[in-house]
Design a protein around this motif. Sequence first.
Motif, PDB file in Angstrom:
ATOM      1  N   UNK A  66     -14.074   9.188  10.396  1.00 17.49           N
ATOM      2  CA  UNK A  66     -14.819   8.231   9.583  1.00 17.49           C
ATOM      3  C   UNK A  66     -13.988   7.730   8.412  1.00 17.49           C
ATOM      4  N   UNK A  67     -13.351   8.655   7.690  1.00 16.10           N
ATOM      5  CA  UNK A  67     -12.609   8.288   6.494  1.00 16.10           C
ATOM      6  C   UNK A  67     -11.380   7.448   6.830  1.00 16.10           C
ATOM      7  N   UNK A  68     -10.714   7.767   7.941  1.00 16.49           N
ATOM      8  CA  UNK A  68      -9.460   7.097   8.296  1.00 16.49           C
ATOM      9  C   UNK A  68      -9.663   5.889   9.194  1.00 16.49           C
ATOM     10  N   UNK A  69     -10.907   5.493   9.426  1.00 17.82           N
ATOM     11  CA  UNK A  69     -11.158   4.328  10.275  1.00 17.82           C
ATOM     12  C   UNK A  69     -10.551   3.079   9.648  1.00 17.82           C
ATOM     13  N   UNK A  70     -10.022   2.210  10.497  1.00 18.85           N
ATOM     14  CA  UNK A  70      -9.386   0.978  10.015  1.00 18.85           C
ATOM     15  C   UNK A  70     -10.457   0.029   9.488  1.00 18.85           C
ATOM     16  N   UNK A  71     -10.467  -0.279   8.182  1.00 23.18           N
ATOM     17  CA  UNK A  71     -11.512  -1.166   7.643  1.00 23.18           C
ATOM     18  C   UNK A  71     -11.443  -2.588   8.173  1.00 23.18           C
ATOM     19  N   UNK A  72     -10.288  -2.963   8.759  1.00 25.43           N
ATOM     20  CA  UNK A  72     -10.170  -4.318   9.289  1.00 25.43           C
ATOM     21  C   UNK A  72     -10.665  -4.418  10.728  1.00 25.43           C
ATOM     22  N   UNK A  73     -10.940  -3.277  11.351  1.00 25.71           N
ATOM     23  CA  UNK A  73     -11.416  -3.284  12.731  1.00 25.71           C
ATOM     24  C   UNK A  73     -12.930  -3.465  12.722  1.00 25.71           C
ATOM     25  N   UNK A  74     -13.361  -4.701  12.790  1.00 27.49           N
ATOM     26  CA  UNK A  74     -14.789  -5.009  12.655  1.00 27.49           C
ATOM     27  C   UNK A  74     -15.409  -5.546  13.941  1.00 27.49           C
ATOM     28  N   UNK A  75     -14.647  -5.537  15.045  1.00 23.14           N
ATOM     29  CA  UNK A  75     -15.217  -5.985  16.315  1.00 23.14           C
ATOM     30  C   UNK A  75     -16.255  -4.970  16.793  1.00 23.14           C
ATOM     31  N   UNK A 194       0.478 -12.230 -10.349  1.00 20.26           N
ATOM     32  CA  UNK A 194       0.926 -13.564  -9.968  1.00 20.26           C
ATOM     33  C   UNK A 194      -0.178 -14.598 -10.032  1.00 20.26           C
ATOM     34  N   UNK A 195       0.095 -15.785  -9.508  1.00 23.38           N
ATOM     35  CA  UNK A 195      -0.893 -16.873  -9.609  1.00 23.38           C
ATOM     36  C   UNK A 195      -2.107 -16.686  -8.707  1.00 23.38           C
ATOM     37  N   UNK A 196      -1.995 -15.832  -7.686  1.00 19.87           N
ATOM     38  CA  UNK A 196      -3.105 -15.614  -6.753  1.00 19.87           C
ATOM     39  C   UNK A 196      -3.338 -14.105  -6.612  1.00 19.87           C
ATOM     40  N   UNK A 197      -4.096 -13.499  -7.524  1.00 22.73           N
ATOM     41  CA  UNK A 197      -4.317 -12.052  -7.471  1.00 22.73           C
ATOM     42  C   UNK A 197      -4.919 -11.565  -6.156  1.00 22.73           C
ATOM     43  N   UNK A 198      -5.844 -12.333  -5.578  1.00 24.55           N
ATOM     44  CA  UNK A 198      -6.461 -11.900  -4.328  1.00 24.55           C
ATOM     45  C   UNK A 198      -5.422 -11.810  -3.217  1.00 24.55           C
ATOM     46  N   UNK A 199      -4.527 -12.779  -3.151  1.00 31.48           N
ATOM     47  CA  UNK A 199      -3.486 -12.743  -2.121  1.00 31.48           C
ATOM     48  C   UNK A 199      -2.567 -11.542  -2.330  1.00 31.48           C
ATOM     49  N   UNK A 200      -2.279 -11.226  -3.595  1.00 36.77           N
ATOM     50  CA  UNK A 200      -1.415 -10.085  -3.885  1.00 36.77           C
ATOM     51  C   UNK A 200      -2.061  -8.777  -3.455  1.00 36.77           C
ATOM     52  N   UNK A 201      -3.343  -8.612  -3.756  1.00 35.28           N
ATOM     53  CA  UNK A 201      -4.049  -7.382  -3.385  1.00 35.28           C
ATOM     54  C   UNK A 201      -4.224  -7.303  -1.867  1.00 35.28           C
ATOM     55  N   UNK A 202      -4.514  -8.442  -1.229  1.00 37.51           N
ATOM     56  CA  UNK A 202      -4.657  -8.460   0.227  1.00 37.51           C
ATOM     57  C   UNK A 202      -3.349  -8.075   0.905  1.00 37.51           C
ATOM     58  N   UNK A 204      -1.013  -6.172  -0.338  1.00 38.32           N
ATOM     59  CA  UNK A 204      -0.821  -4.739  -0.547  1.00 38.32           C
ATOM     60  C   UNK A 204      -1.667  -3.948   0.444  1.00 38.32           C
ATOM     61  N   UNK A 205      -2.923  -4.347   0.620  1.00 44.36           N
ATOM     62  CA  UNK A 205      -3.805  -3.649   1.548  1.00 44.36           C
ATOM     63  C   UNK A 205      -3.269  -3.729   2.977  1.00 44.36           C
ATOM     64  N   UNK A 209      -2.098  -0.630   5.381  1.00 42.08           N
ATOM     65  CA  UNK A 209      -2.633  -0.440   6.723  1.00 42.08           C
ATOM     66  C   UNK A 209      -1.510  -0.264   7.742  1.00 42.08           C
ATOM     67  N   UNK A 210      -0.465  -1.072   7.612  1.00 44.71           N
ATOM     68  CA  UNK A 210       0.657  -1.003   8.573  1.00 44.71           C
ATOM     69  C   UNK A 210       1.469   0.271   8.389  1.00 44.71           C
TER      70      UNK A 210
END
Length: 210
Positions: A66-75, A194-202, A204-205, A209-210
């Motif tokens: 549960x804890x290590x499940x990939x948060x991007x795997x939403x299918x 930077x100018x786009x904080x969301x892109x920077x955090x994304x 990093x996330x 994951x990789x």
Amino acid sequence: AGSPLDGPPLLALGDSATLPSAGHALDVAARASPAVLDTFTVLGLDRRGSGIDRIDCAEPAARAALVDADPAATAETDLAPLLERARSVVQDCNLALPSALGGFRSAATAADVEQLRIRLGVAQLSAVGAGDGAGALDVWARTAPGGVGRLVLDGPPDPAVTEPERTRARAATAEAAFDAFALDCTGRGACPLGPDPRAAVTALADALRE
């Protein structure tokens, strides 16, 4: 250190996710004004289900799944086995703790708060609650309104909202908070992200994951 030991009590009730929840009293004491600390005796209540009483009834492998499940795997094909693992953990916990799980609800914490007020011998108890600690104080205030003094609720959950709407609302609130942070950060002229904080955090996330 100079707070009175015989002043009217001020209960600090933290979130059950903190370890231990009674430590919230220290946070309140560190941030409260001298006028508050000169008047009240700040108390903490270690809640059931937090600290050394944290519920731990899942097998390590099941917890890791549960804890290590990939948060991007939403299918749906990804979520179905995850939901089945979660159901298995819930069933195991109900078998391992058949009579104890009910004691970890907010209603049980509210009953503990009322017992604390009675044991302290005060007609009305003032309290500060954070997170689901605020939710527990909300339940206490509705079930024992005559014993409530001054109440400060920081981030209480909406009692009218149930899952999964509550989780969706929590996610939407987190997104709104990040947007507000990003707007403030870039508005200062030299945002470390930077100018786009969301892109920077994304980014990093994704790297993590990789």
